[in-house]
Scaffold this motif. Structure first.
Motif, PDB file in Angstrom:
ATOM      1  N   ILE A 117       0.847  -1.205   0.000  1.00  0.00           N
ATOM      2  CA  ILE A 117       0.000   0.000   0.000  1.00  0.00           C
ATOM      3  C   ILE A 117       0.877   1.247   0.000  1.00  0.00           C
ATOM      4  N   VAL A 118       1.926   1.221   0.813  1.00  0.00           N
ATOM      5  CA  VAL A 118       2.832   2.366   0.869  1.00  0.00           C
ATOM      6  C   VAL A 118       3.554   2.555  -0.461  1.00  0.00           C
ATOM      7  N   GLU A 119       4.042   1.452  -1.047  1.00  0.00           N
ATOM      8  CA  GLU A 119       4.792   1.534  -2.303  1.00  0.00           C
ATOM      9  C   GLU A 119       3.914   1.973  -3.468  1.00  0.00           C
ATOM     10  N   LYS A 120       2.694   1.438  -3.534  1.00  0.00           N
ATOM     11  CA  LYS A 120       1.807   1.732  -4.665  1.00  0.00           C
ATOM     12  C   LYS A 120       1.001   3.006  -4.464  1.00  0.00           C
ATOM     13  N   GLY A 121       0.844   3.444  -3.222  1.00  0.00           N
ATOM     14  CA  GLY A 121       0.159   4.705  -2.969  1.00  0.00           C
ATOM     15  C   GLY A 121      -1.339   4.614  -2.806  1.00  0.00           C
ATOM     16  N   SER A 122      -1.913   3.429  -2.929  1.00  0.00           N
ATOM     17  CA  SER A 122      -3.365   3.280  -2.747  1.00  0.00           C
ATOM     18  C   SER A 122      -3.706   1.822  -2.474  1.00  0.00           C
ATOM     19  N   PHE A 123      -4.879   1.620  -1.848  1.00  0.00           N
ATOM     20  CA  PHE A 123      -5.349   0.260  -1.576  1.00  0.00           C
ATOM     21  C   PHE A 123      -5.676  -0.454  -2.893  1.00  0.00           C
ATOM     22  N   LYS A 124      -6.228   0.299  -3.844  1.00  0.00           N
ATOM     23  CA  LYS A 124      -6.620  -0.291  -5.127  1.00  0.00           C
ATOM     24  C   LYS A 124      -5.409  -0.817  -5.890  1.00  0.00           C
ATOM     25  N   ALA A 125      -4.366   0.028  -5.996  1.00  0.00           N
ATOM     26  CA  ALA A 125      -3.166  -0.373  -6.735  1.00  0.00           C
ATOM     27  C   ALA A 125      -2.468  -1.534  -6.037  1.00  0.00           C
ATOM     28  N   ALA A 126      -2.468  -1.519  -4.705  1.00  0.00           N
ATOM     29  CA  ALA A 126      -1.846  -2.605  -3.946  1.00  0.00           C
ATOM     30  C   ALA A 126      -2.606  -3.915  -4.149  1.00  0.00           C
ATOM     31  N   ALA A 127      -3.938  -3.827  -4.185  1.00  0.00           N
ATOM     32  CA  ALA A 127      -4.762  -5.025  -4.398  1.00  0.00           C
ATOM     33  C   ALA A 127      -4.474  -5.646  -5.765  1.00  0.00           C
ATOM     34  N   GLU A 128      -4.307  -4.793  -6.779  1.00  0.00           N
ATOM     35  CA  GLU A 128      -4.001  -5.290  -8.128  1.00  0.00           C
ATOM     36  C   GLU A 128      -2.636  -5.961  -8.160  1.00  0.00           C
ATOM     37  N   ALA A 129      -1.653  -5.361  -7.464  1.00  0.00           N
ATOM     38  CA  ALA A 129      -0.305  -5.925  -7.455  1.00  0.00           C
ATOM     39  C   ALA A 129      -0.242  -7.257  -6.719  1.00  0.00           C
ATOM     40  N   TYR A 176      -2.869  -9.274  -6.409  1.00  0.00           N
ATOM     41  CA  TYR A 176      -3.923 -10.153  -6.948  1.00  0.00           C
ATOM     42  C   TYR A 176      -4.960 -10.489  -5.871  1.00  0.00           C
ATOM     43  N   LYS A 177      -5.331  -9.469  -5.088  1.00  0.00           N
ATOM     44  CA  LYS A 177      -6.334  -9.631  -4.051  1.00  0.00           C
ATOM     45  C   LYS A 177      -7.400  -8.555  -4.223  1.00  0.00           C
ATOM     46  N   THR A 178      -8.484  -8.695  -3.477  1.00  0.00           N
ATOM     47  CA  THR A 178      -9.535  -7.687  -3.548  1.00  0.00           C
ATOM     48  C   THR A 178      -9.192  -6.530  -2.611  1.00  0.00           C
ATOM     49  N   GLN A 179      -9.688  -5.359  -2.959  1.00  0.00           N
ATOM     50  CA  GLN A 179      -9.426  -4.184  -2.135  1.00  0.00           C
ATOM     51  C   GLN A 179     -10.005  -4.320  -0.719  1.00  0.00           C
ATOM     52  N   PRO A 180     -11.231  -4.855  -0.574  1.00  0.00           N
ATOM     53  CA  PRO A 180     -11.777  -5.040   0.780  1.00  0.00           C
ATOM     54  C   PRO A 180     -10.924  -5.949   1.661  1.00  0.00           C
ATOM     55  N   SER A 181     -10.311  -6.983   1.069  1.00  0.00           N
ATOM     56  CA  SER A 181      -9.486  -7.904   1.866  1.00  0.00           C
ATOM     57  C   SER A 181      -8.254  -7.193   2.418  1.00  0.00           C
ATOM     58  N   LEU A 182      -7.712  -6.241   1.646  1.00  0.00           N
ATOM     59  CA  LEU A 182      -6.568  -5.478   2.120  1.00  0.00           C
ATOM     60  C   LEU A 182      -6.985  -4.536   3.247  1.00  0.00           C
ATOM     61  N   SER A 183      -8.156  -3.934   3.093  1.00  0.00           N
ATOM     62  CA  SER A 183      -8.665  -3.026   4.130  1.00  0.00           C
ATOM     63  C   SER A 183      -8.873  -3.770   5.453  1.00  0.00           C
ATOM     64  N   VAL A 184      -9.395  -4.988   5.350  1.00  0.00           N
ATOM     65  CA  VAL A 184      -9.625  -5.798   6.546  1.00  0.00           C
ATOM     66  C   VAL A 184      -8.298  -6.157   7.204  1.00  0.00           C
ATOM     67  N   ALA A 185      -7.290  -6.517   6.404  1.00  0.00           N
ATOM     68  CA  ALA A 185      -5.981  -6.904   6.939  1.00  0.00           C
ATOM     69  C   ALA A 185      -5.341  -5.757   7.705  1.00  0.00           C
ATOM     70  N   ILE A 186      -5.414  -4.550   7.141  1.00  0.00           N
ATOM     71  CA  ILE A 186      -4.823  -3.390   7.810  1.00  0.00           C
ATOM     72  C   ILE A 186      -5.627  -3.021   9.055  1.00  0.00           C
ATOM     73  N   LYS A 187      -6.941  -3.133   8.956  1.00  0.00           N
ATOM     74  CA  LYS A 187      -7.800  -2.814  10.103  1.00  0.00           C
ATOM     75  C   LYS A 187      -7.487  -3.739  11.277  1.00  0.00           C
ATOM     76  N   LYS A 188      -7.302  -5.024  11.016  1.00  0.00           N
ATOM     77  CA  LYS A 188      -6.976  -5.980  12.078  1.00  0.00           C
ATOM     78  C   LYS A 188      -5.616  -5.669  12.690  1.00  0.00           C
ATOM     79  N   LEU A 189      -4.684  -5.244  11.845  1.00  0.00           N
ATOM     80  CA  LEU A 189      -3.343  -4.888  12.328  1.00  0.00           C
ATOM     81  C   LEU A 189      -3.417  -3.671  13.250  1.00  0.00           C
ATOM     82  N   GLU A 190      -4.211  -2.696  12.858  1.00  0.00           N
ATOM     83  CA  GLU A 190      -4.382  -1.498  13.682  1.00  0.00           C
ATOM     84  C   GLU A 190      -5.064  -1.835  15.008  1.00  0.00           C
TER      85      GLU A 190
END
Length: 306
Positions: free
Chosen positions: A12-24, A26-40
């Protein structure tokens, strides 16, 4: 906290957005949001400021990310070592990138040691100018490179290999009886190596040592550059060893001018720390290190350190 969560944070930091990170990833954007939310939630810390258009790290997030990078680096290095320690089949192919100015005689013994190298392994050699060798290693497209080390990179293991003196040279038939001054340089083309042949050339990103004024001739191959200079099509910097005969005969002359002084190209032998070495690669790397240490310039340096 999991390794996957740290990978998600990094992307997310490297790509600058949740969307771009999800594409890189090969995951869905919501799954990335959930992963970061759990970490927080796990550490009760806000990693990203989501009030802006693009997610930016909070002050706490910057500190956490810096330590996360250290963890990821250590994990990846451990993963590489684990693969190297495990059983690996002999590599079918090894890719080596050489700067055009590498004198192959200096590394030839390494690849002629047939008693040490299985005949089933194929070798691919290619030349790359400027930062090409180092970039191929970072991209995982090469096993070894002997090329300029453009910058420090913790992913790259390297050792100084050779210093190449580059002198501004011109053919006597182009210079004629003129003396090289500022006006002469402005009126005669400089031969410059450029990876894309000078297309969309940006003067602000000019190669080291390029004369700012005057006409240019861009080439993608150093051998072509040498031939053009030696045959009087223009002037340019060449390695002293590749024009020593012409300099001795006087058909090529070293240009003496304050604005185009000689420069030194530092070559390194390099490999990526993140690419596992199989049995053949280990042999080649060990032999390269021995060959490097046996070179006169490096031997002198090592004695000074002792």
């Amino acid at each position: 906290m999991t390794f996957e969560q740290l990978i998600t944070l990094e992307m997310i930091v490297e790509k600058g957005s949740f969307k771009a990170a999800a594409e890189a990833l090969y995951k869905t954007q919501p799954s990335l949001s959930v992963a970061i939310k759990k970490l927080e939630e796990e550490f009760d810390v806000l990693l990203f400021n989501r009030d802006e258009y693009r997610p930016t790290l909070t002050d706490q997030g910057k500190t956490f990310y810096r330590w996360a990078q250290n963890c990821l680096r250590t994990f990846r290095e451990l993963e590489v070592k684990g693969k190297e320690l495990g059983k690996q089949a002999i590599e079918p192919r090894l890719n080596i990138v050489l700067d055009p100015l590498v004198q192959f005689e200096s590394v030839q013994p390494v690849f002629e040691a047939r008693s040490h190298l299985p005949s089933v392994t194929e070798f691919s050699f290619q030349t790359e100018t400027l930062d090409g060798g180092m970039q191929f290693l970072i991209d995982g497209e090469a096993d070894f490179a002997i090329a300029p080390k453009i910058n420090e990179d913790e992913r790259i293991e390297s050792l100084p290999f050779a210093k190449i003196k580059m002198i501004p040279a011109v053919a006597k038939k182009l210079l004629k009886n003129e003396s090289v001054d500022y006006n002469w340089l402005r009126n005669n083309r400089q031969i410059v190596v450029s990876k894309n042949g000078g297309k969309n050339f940006d003067p602000s990103k000019a190669p080291k040592g390029m004369f700012s004024d005057g006409p240019k001739c861009f080439v993608t191959d150093h051998t072509l550059k040498r031939n053009l200079v030696v045959n009087g099509f223009g002037w340019g910097r060449l390695a002293t060893y590749e024009v020593q005969n012409e300099l001795r005969k006087g058909t090529v002359i070293e240009i003496k001018h304050d604005s185009i002084v000689p420069i030194t190209l530092n070559l390194h032998i390099m490999r990526s720390k993140l690419k596992p070495m199989g049995p053949v690669a280990k042999i080649i790397w060990e032999q390269l290190l021995k060959q490097c240490e046996s070179l006169p310039s490096n031997t002198k340096k090592s004695k000074k350190k002792n």
